[in-house]
Design a protein around this motif. Structure first.
Motif, mmCIF file in Angstrom:
data_model
loop_
_atom_site.group_PDB
_atom_site.id
_atom_site.type_symbol
_atom_site.label_atom_id
_atom_site.label_comp_id
_atom_site.label_asym_id
_atom_site.label_seq_id
_atom_site.Cartn_x
_atom_site.Cartn_y
_atom_site.Cartn_z
ATOM 1 N N ILE A 153 29.158 -54.016 13.079
ATOM 2 C CA ILE A 153 29.750 -52.921 13.842
ATOM 3 C C ILE A 153 29.195 -51.616 13.280
ATOM 4 O O ILE A 153 29.160 -51.427 12.062
ATOM 5 N N SER A 154 28.752 -50.720 14.166
ATOM 6 C CA SER A 154 28.184 -49.461 13.706
ATOM 7 C C SER A 154 28.221 -48.451 14.845
ATOM 8 O O SER A 154 28.593 -48.783 15.967
ATOM 9 N N GLY A 155 27.821 -47.224 14.555
ATOM 10 C CA GLY A 155 27.769 -46.193 15.577
ATOM 11 C C GLY A 155 27.152 -44.924 15.040
ATOM 12 O O GLY A 155 27.282 -44.613 13.844
ATOM 13 N N LYS A 156 26.479 -44.207 15.889
ATOM 14 C CA LYS A 156 25.796 -42.972 15.494
ATOM 15 C C LYS A 156 26.723 -42.027 14.746
ATOM 16 O O LYS A 156 27.846 -41.761 15.171
ATOM 17 N N VAL A 157 26.237 -41.503 13.614
ATOM 18 C CA VAL A 157 27.030 -40.546 12.841
ATOM 19 C C VAL A 157 27.087 -39.211 13.585
ATOM 20 O O VAL A 157 26.084 -38.726 14.117
ATOM 21 N N LEU A 158 28.279 -38.638 13.628
ATOM 22 C CA LEU A 158 28.502 -37.331 14.246
ATOM 23 C C LEU A 158 28.641 -36.296 13.133
ATOM 24 O O LEU A 158 29.520 -36.414 12.282
ATOM 25 N N MET A 159 27.764 -35.284 13.121
ATOM 26 C CA MET A 159 27.846 -34.249 12.084
ATOM 27 C C MET A 159 27.098 -32.994 12.550
ATOM 28 O O MET A 159 25.981 -32.719 12.106
ATOM 29 N N ASP A 160 27.735 -32.237 13.420
ATOM 30 C CA ASP A 160 27.077 -31.030 13.922
ATOM 31 C C ASP A 160 27.075 -29.902 12.892
ATOM 32 O O ASP A 160 26.410 -28.885 13.098
ATOM 33 N N LEU A 161 27.778 -30.061 11.781
ATOM 34 C CA LEU A 161 27.733 -29.087 10.694
ATOM 35 C C LEU A 161 26.881 -29.602 9.538
ATOM 36 O O LEU A 161 26.976 -29.094 8.417
ATOM 37 N N GLY A 162 26.054 -30.595 9.798
ATOM 38 C CA GLY A 162 25.191 -31.146 8.774
ATOM 39 C C GLY A 162 24.042 -30.212 8.443
ATOM 40 O O GLY A 162 23.815 -29.197 9.123
ATOM 41 N N PRO A 163 23.267 -30.536 7.404
ATOM 42 C CA PRO A 163 22.131 -29.701 7.015
ATOM 43 C C PRO A 163 21.006 -29.772 8.045
ATOM 44 O O PRO A 163 20.995 -30.650 8.919
ATOM 45 N N GLU A 164 20.064 -28.868 7.936
ATOM 46 C CA GLU A 164 18.927 -28.849 8.849
ATOM 47 C C GLU A 164 18.179 -30.186 8.776
ATOM 48 O O GLU A 164 17.936 -30.714 7.700
ATOM 49 N N GLY A 165 17.857 -30.717 9.947
ATOM 50 C CA GLY A 165 17.189 -32.005 10.008
ATOM 51 C C GLY A 165 18.136 -33.186 9.980
ATOM 52 O O GLY A 165 17.703 -34.342 10.058
ATOM 53 N N LEU A 166 19.425 -32.915 9.861
ATOM 54 C CA LEU A 166 20.407 -33.996 9.792
ATOM 55 C C LEU A 166 21.702 -33.571 10.484
ATOM 56 O O LEU A 166 22.797 -33.749 9.961
ATOM 57 N N SER A 167 21.539 -32.990 11.663
ATOM 58 C CA SER A 167 22.723 -32.563 12.412
ATOM 59 C C SER A 167 22.466 -32.745 13.900
ATOM 60 O O SER A 167 21.327 -32.852 14.352
#
Length: 428
Positions: A153-167
């Motif tokens: 079981i998995s799913g795309k991580v949601l992180m719109d406040l993540g660092p550049e290149g990872l948001s």
């Protein structure tokens, strides 16, 4: 096709703290499997006569249900044993740079393949897995799981406040999640989880979208982190001053439900525990990671008072092992630091049926009962000279506890998926 396995068989179907009869043990047992599903289980002397024409394979060890990892990060595989820092600094220094590489699908494919093979090598047959913010990291994991016929079981991580290149953004996060659910729903033994990284990594708008996704798809889970580190908890309190506590932040966005799995939960006020019990949400306990990052110890006594739903996770890469067998021994140590002695049968339940129930797959795996999928691991009580010496002439509880404390991947002799051998220590 029907076949059978003769072995010593052990499973724990419910929390033995509440029901000692939950422990089921056949010193000389028979497990009958047809097309990957268990059709019978019992003492060999009683059951063999019912299946006289069925070929029988004798397994040389203790058979237990395949382990179910309730919280693990596959993109962190290459950062296991990364030195220094506690949670927030560790993420910035070690983890976020590693996760940026998953923008490359070929890299994600290679890590996913290694990761799943490592799970099988350690006796883990099902898992709730964190990927990265990249949709292709989910595709890579699901493709590899589908090829191995593993329950993942998995799913795309949601992180719109993540660092550049990872948001991402609220709009892209929701659109990509919806597309992934459509693409993978109903395929093989796969399941989807709405996956906000943690409260600090998402805007209010994205947390609201996560709640809407969860409400709109009653077959998916919600998977995130909760109250892992004191500095993290303080930062959450500062950002959300109106919330009663960390859990209440998620609750305000519709993310606390019976399908919610929260990793860690080691700094919880009683109010949070009461709310978790009320909603049926649960905690994936990760003692290896909590020790490694200096986060603290899960309070099993508090969880028991509030009748919380629990499972067990390795959490790699803050965790120090892929072995849920060894993680059971670490859970014992964590409980000891809170003045509670964790029973070895309860530890096994946490890593099998307990985790399976937490992930809403307990009707299919975790118990080795008729009607369930034949996922199991063969444990070797003589995997090392010390383990062999310690388990000589001891009863079942002492053997199991020694396996949990002294065992690791070397004790997983074979791993079976749907009745087929997917890992054999002697054939590598």
């Amino acid at each position: 096709m029907i076949h059978a396995f003769r072995a010593e068989i052990l499973s724990v179907s419910r929390d033995p703290t509440d029901d000692p009869k939950a422990v089921r043990h056949e010193p000389d047992g028979l497990l009958v499997v047809e097309d990957g599903i268990i059709v019978a289980r019992g003492p060999y002397a009683e059951l063999a006569g019912r299946f006289p024409q069925v070929p029988v394979e004798t397994l040389p060890g203790l058979v237990v249900p395949g382990f179910v990892d309730a919280h693990v990060h596959y993109p962190q595989t290459d950062r296991i044993a990364a030195h220094g820092e506690q949670l927030l600094d560790w993420l910035e220094r070690h983890i976020f740079p590693a996760e940026k590489a998953f923008a490359d699908k070929a890299h994600a494919d290679a890590v996913a393949a290694f990761f799943l093979d490592e799970l099988l090598r350690n006796g883990t047959t099902s898992a709730l897995v964190f990927p990265t913010v990249h949709a292709q990291s989910v595709d890579a994991l699901f493709e590899a799981a589908l090829a191995r016929d593993m329950r993942v079981i998995s799913g795309k991580v949601l992180m719109d406040l993540g660092p550049e290149g990872l948001s991402d953004t609220p709009a892209s996060g929701r659109a990509e999640s919806e597309a992934l659910i459509r693409r993978w729903r109903g395929r093989g033994r796969l399941g989807y989880a709405v996956t906000p990284r943690f409260a600090l990594a998402s805007s209010d708008a994205q947390l609201a979208d996560a709640g809407a996704l969860l409400a709109g798809h009653p077959d998916v889970l919600m998977h995130t982190h909760l109250a892992e580190n004191r500095r993290e908890c303080a930062a959450v309190a500062e950002r959300f001053p109106e919330a009663a506590d960390y859990l209440d932040v998620y609750d305000r966005f519709g993310l606390v439900t019976p399908r919610s799995v929260f990793a860690h939960g080691i700094h919880l006020p009683d109010r949070s525990c009461r709310r978790l019990h009320q909603t049926g949400a649960g905690i994936a306990v990760c003692p290896s990671s909590n020790f490694f990052l200096g986060s603290g110890c899960f309070d099993f006594a508090q969880a028991q008072r509030h009748a919380l739903r629990l499972g067990l996770g390795t959490d790699v890469g803050a965790g120090t092992t892929f072995s849920l067998l060894h993680t059971q021994g670490l859970a014992y140590q964590a409980a000891q630091l809170k003045e509670l002695a964790l029973d070895p049968f309860r530890a096994l339940w946490l890593a099998t049926a307990g985790s399976a129930d937490l992930l809403h797959i307990g009707d299919r795996v975790g118990r080795l009962e008729p009607g369930q999928e034949a996922d199991f691991v063969v444990l070797d009580t003589a995997a090392t000279p010390l383990l062999a010496r310690r388990t000589r002439d001891t009863d079942l509880a002492q053997r199991l506890f020694a396996l949990q404390v002294l065992g690791d991947d070397r004790a997983a002799m074979r791993t079976y998926l749907l009745g087929k051998c997917a890992w054999n220590r002697n054939m590598t």
